[in-house]
Design a protein around this motif. Structure first.
Motif, PDB file in Angstrom:
ATOM      1  N   GLU A  27      15.971 -32.231 -37.323  1.00 44.63           N
ATOM      2  CA  GLU A  27      17.406 -32.499 -37.354  1.00 44.63           C
ATOM      3  C   GLU A  27      17.878 -32.616 -38.794  1.00 44.63           C
ATOM      4  O   GLU A  27      17.130 -33.007 -39.687  1.00 44.63           O
ATOM      5  CB  GLU A  27      17.723 -33.789 -36.588  1.00 44.63           C
ATOM      6  N   SER A  28      19.123 -32.284 -39.017  1.00 41.33           N
ATOM      7  CA  SER A  28      19.664 -32.290 -40.363  1.00 41.33           C
ATOM      8  C   SER A  28      19.748 -33.706 -40.930  1.00 41.33           C
ATOM      9  O   SER A  28      20.369 -34.588 -40.339  1.00 41.33           O
ATOM     10  CB  SER A  28      21.071 -31.669 -40.378  1.00 41.33           C
ATOM     11  N   VAL A  29      19.085 -33.914 -42.064  1.00 43.01           N
ATOM     12  CA  VAL A  29      19.231 -35.153 -42.842  1.00 43.01           C
ATOM     13  C   VAL A  29      19.351 -34.722 -44.299  1.00 43.01           C
ATOM     14  O   VAL A  29      18.358 -34.421 -44.967  1.00 43.01           O
ATOM     15  CB  VAL A  29      18.023 -36.099 -42.656  1.00 43.01           C
ATOM     16  N   TRP A  30      20.565 -34.640 -44.788  1.00 42.49           N
ATOM     17  CA  TRP A  30      20.854 -34.146 -46.145  1.00 42.49           C
ATOM     18  C   TRP A  30      20.542 -35.275 -47.124  1.00 42.49           C
ATOM     19  O   TRP A  30      21.229 -36.272 -47.176  1.00 42.49           O
ATOM     20  CB  TRP A  30      22.319 -33.730 -46.206  1.00 42.49           C
ATOM     21  N   HIS A  31      19.445 -35.132 -47.891  1.00 49.41           N
ATOM     22  CA  HIS A  31      18.951 -36.262 -48.665  1.00 49.41           C
ATOM     23  C   HIS A  31      18.241 -35.806 -49.939  1.00 49.41           C
ATOM     24  O   HIS A  31      18.018 -34.603 -50.147  1.00 49.41           O
ATOM     25  CB  HIS A  31      17.976 -37.087 -47.814  1.00 49.41           C
ATOM     26  N   THR A  72      17.445 -30.209 -46.834  1.00 45.98           N
ATOM     27  CA  THR A  72      17.266 -30.513 -45.421  1.00 45.98           C
ATOM     28  C   THR A  72      16.704 -29.281 -44.723  1.00 45.98           C
ATOM     29  O   THR A  72      16.884 -28.155 -45.191  1.00 45.98           O
ATOM     30  CB  THR A  72      18.588 -30.944 -44.748  1.00 45.98           C
ATOM     31  N   VAL A  74      16.597 -27.625 -40.757  1.00 43.89           N
ATOM     32  CA  VAL A  74      17.187 -27.757 -39.425  1.00 43.89           C
ATOM     33  C   VAL A  74      16.639 -26.644 -38.537  1.00 43.89           C
ATOM     34  O   VAL A  74      16.646 -25.475 -38.915  1.00 43.89           O
ATOM     35  CB  VAL A  74      18.724 -27.670 -39.459  1.00 43.89           C
ATOM     36  N   ALA A 171      27.137 -37.628 -47.089  1.00 43.26           N
ATOM     37  CA  ALA A 171      25.939 -37.067 -46.464  1.00 43.26           C
ATOM     38  C   ALA A 171      26.100 -37.029 -44.951  1.00 43.26           C
ATOM     39  O   ALA A 171      25.718 -36.057 -44.290  1.00 43.26           O
ATOM     40  CB  ALA A 171      24.706 -37.886 -46.845  1.00 43.26           C
ATOM     41  N   GLY A 172      26.692 -38.074 -44.382  1.00 41.58           N
ATOM     42  CA  GLY A 172      26.921 -38.109 -42.946  1.00 41.58           C
ATOM     43  C   GLY A 172      27.872 -37.015 -42.492  1.00 41.58           C
ATOM     44  O   GLY A 172      27.688 -36.425 -41.418  1.00 41.58           O
ATOM     45  N   GLU A 175      25.955 -33.749 -42.511  1.00 38.53           N
ATOM     46  CA  GLU A 175      25.051 -33.706 -41.357  1.00 38.53           C
ATOM     47  C   GLU A 175      25.806 -33.414 -40.070  1.00 38.53           C
ATOM     48  O   GLU A 175      25.331 -32.676 -39.213  1.00 38.53           O
ATOM     49  CB  GLU A 175      24.298 -35.031 -41.248  1.00 38.53           C
ATOM     50  N   SER A 176      26.994 -33.988 -39.925  1.00 40.78           N
ATOM     51  CA  SER A 176      27.794 -33.756 -38.713  1.00 40.78           C
ATOM     52  C   SER A 176      28.222 -32.296 -38.613  1.00 40.78           C
ATOM     53  O   SER A 176      28.175 -31.690 -37.524  1.00 40.78           O
ATOM     54  CB  SER A 176      29.023 -34.665 -38.705  1.00 40.78           C
ATOM     55  N   ALA A 179      25.073 -30.184 -37.904  1.00 40.34           N
ATOM     56  CA  ALA A 179      24.624 -30.378 -36.522  1.00 40.34           C
ATOM     57  C   ALA A 179      25.481 -29.576 -35.553  1.00 40.34           C
ATOM     58  O   ALA A 179      24.965 -28.947 -34.611  1.00 40.34           O
ATOM     59  CB  ALA A 179      24.647 -31.863 -36.167  1.00 40.34           C
TER      60      ALA A 179
END
Length: 277
Positions: A27-31, A72, A74, A171-172, A175-176, A179
């Motif tokens: 899953e996408s976690v941009w970090h 990330t 995905v 970042a959220g 990710e949204s 996703a």
């Protein structure tokens, strides 16, 4: 660039961290984090976002990125299992100045290039061996792996970047949007719908996505769709026009054009390559 910071804790008694995992999907976690990262893909395929580089990953792909490079992975929908090995380490994991010695010039150059991401096609055996060794031997094996990688030419993935600012809210939002694109790529997604997933106006969403990833929403969505098409071309007998429709392309000519942009070949040539193996 804006991304969420990840704190890495070494795997005791190592001075670095190794993690092997199998999950239904990435899953996408941009970090980003302060460590170098080696990621080896054992199983699964999808979209890899590193700095301003948007590309794909598949089994046998080994990628090295440097500290503070946002990234990330995905998964492409439809793949049933995803396996990876992730190794994270600081430049001084063998002691301060260890790689400054002239004998390690090649490794030092490799680590410098990792600030823009470096990708290799690699065999699984060295990673399997590394995982099974005791801690001291693990560390020696990692050094050997870095030495081996330093002898191979590999293209840089991303452009020059500045250190990302810590901004979990942004970042959220990324990710949204990511996703939604991975979940709904087969539909006629609009920029307004993608922006809505991040509770932004379309113009703001475009600006945030471009500033944070170096790419734009349309390019990213096309890569996601092409990666999904690759799975269908590889694993099914669906005709190419059906693959195009099932992956969200409005017509065959647009599909062929976007596929060539991403893969530097036509869908027909891509499928033929698997038919010959």
């Amino acid at each position: 660039m804006l991304a969420a910071f990840e704190h890495i804790v070494p795997t005791y008694p190592l001075t670095w961290k190794i993690t092997s995992f199998a999950v239904p999907e990435f899953e996408s976690v941009w970090h980003f984090h302060r460590e170098f990262e080696l990621t080896y893909i054992r199983q699964g395929s999808g979209t890899r976002l590193i700095g301003d580089s948007v590309g794909d990953y598949s089994p046998g792909n080994l990628t090295l990125i440097g500290p503070e490079v946002p990234h990330t992975y995905v998964s492409t929908p439809g793949d049933t299992e995803h396996e990876a090995v992730v190794i994270q380490f600081k430049r001084d994991f063998l002691g301060r100045g260890f790689f400054d010695a002239p004998v390690f010039d090649g490794v030092s150059s490799l680590l410098d290039r990792a600030s823009r991401g470096v990708s290799f096609t690699w065999a699984d055996a060295p990673l399997r061996r590394l995982e099974q060794l005791p801690p001291a031997e693990k560390t020696v094996e990692l050094l050997g792996l870095l030495l081996e990688l330093s002898h191979h030419e590999a293209p840089l993935l991303a452009g020059e970047h500045e250190s990302p600012a810590l901004n979990k809210a942004t970042a959220g939002r990324i990710e949204s949007m990511v996703a939604l694109m991975h979940r709904e790529f087969a539909s006629r997604l609009t920029l307004a719908q993608i922006a809505g997933a991040a509770h932004l106006a379309p113009s703001s969403a475009s600006r945030v996505f471009a500033r944070s990833t170096g790419s734009n929403v349309t390019i990213y969505l096309n890569v996601v769709r092409v990666n999904a098409a690759c799975r269908l071309l590889r694993d099914t007998d669906l005709n190419i026009s059906t693959v195009a429709t099932d992956c969200g392309f409005s017509n065959l000519s647009n599909f062929n054009r976007r596929f060539r942009d991403v893969k530097n070949m036509t869908p027909r040539d891509y499928r033929a390559g698997f038919e010959l193996t």
